[in-house]
Design a protein around this motif. Structure first.
Motif, PDB file in Angstrom:
ATOM      1  N   ARG A  13       0.828  -1.214   0.000  1.00  0.00           N
ATOM      2  CA  ARG A  13       0.000   0.000   0.000  1.00  0.00           C
ATOM      3  C   ARG A  13       0.858   1.257   0.000  1.00  0.00           C
ATOM      4  O   ARG A  13       0.531   2.238  -0.667  1.00  0.00           O
ATOM      5  N   GLN A  14       1.954   1.234   0.761  1.00  0.00           N
ATOM      6  CA  GLN A  14       2.846   2.389   0.794  1.00  0.00           C
ATOM      7  C   GLN A  14       3.463   2.638  -0.582  1.00  0.00           C
ATOM      8  O   GLN A  14       3.540   3.779  -1.025  1.00  0.00           O
ATOM      9  N   ASP A  17       0.829   4.084  -2.808  1.00  0.00           N
ATOM     10  CA  ASP A  17       0.569   5.473  -2.450  1.00  0.00           C
ATOM     11  C   ASP A  17       1.647   6.388  -3.017  1.00  0.00           C
ATOM     12  O   ASP A  17       1.349   7.447  -3.566  1.00  0.00           O
ATOM     13  N   ARG A  21       0.944   9.242  -5.839  1.00  0.00           N
ATOM     14  CA  ARG A  21       1.293  10.646  -5.619  1.00  0.00           C
ATOM     15  C   ARG A  21       2.212  11.182  -6.713  1.00  0.00           C
ATOM     16  O   ARG A  21       2.222  12.374  -6.977  1.00  0.00           O
TER      17      ARG A  21
END
Length: 168
Positions: A13-14, A17, A21
């Protein structure tokens, strides 16, 4: 030591993300009026000013189309190659501000949570070692402290409009 499935998912998930971004906002080609011009006739920005003012923070003035880099503190972005990937102009600055406000709120909430948990845990220890409090009163207080810790173990979710469109 091997990662658990939860740890693997968190890392995934990181990464997602970070990748999200880094993408350029898909709406940019369709934005004709600049964001700073839009704010000239958008009355709701005063709500941002009020909310930040209540926290003792002066709301940023968005009156031109400079990129987010023009406003970032030098020591914070020093050595970072592209601190605001895809963010352009005043709208990019506003998008970065939303991301930063959310990140700051998450970090501050965690700090407040850690403080309260430590203090409540200390009150538990005091109750265990206190001979001055009667047993019935100590039990009531322990139940109350446990309820507080239960609430602090929960996550809070807030809904707000999507501000960035990527991958479309």
């Amino acid at each position: 030591m091997a990662m658990t499935e939860a740890e693997k998912k968190r890392v995934q998930r990181q990464r997602a993300d970070v990748a999200r971004r880094a993408e350029v906002d898909s709406t940019y080609p369709y934005l004709k009026e600049t964001f700073s011009e839009f704010l000239d006739h958008e009355g709701n920005y005063s709500n941002v000013e009020i909310a930040l003012g209540l926290a003792g923070i002066e709301a940023p003035l968005i009156d031109d189309e400079r990129d987010p880099e023009a406003f970032a503190l030098e020591d914070v972005i020093a050595g970072v190659e592209n601190p605001f990937p895809g963010a352009k102009g005043a709208i990019g600055r506003a998008e970065v501000m939303v991301d930063c406000f959310i990140d700051a709120a998450i970090e501050l909430a965690a700090i407040v949570n850690n403080y309260k948990r430590a203090e409540i845990t200390a009150r538990f220890a005091e109750l265990e070692h206190s001979s001055e409090t009667d047993r019935a009163e100590a039990m009531k207080e322990a139940v109350r402290l446990n309820k507080m810790l239960d609430q602090l173990n929960k996550q809070v979710r807030r809904s707000f409009p999507q501000w960035k469109v990527t991958g479309v």
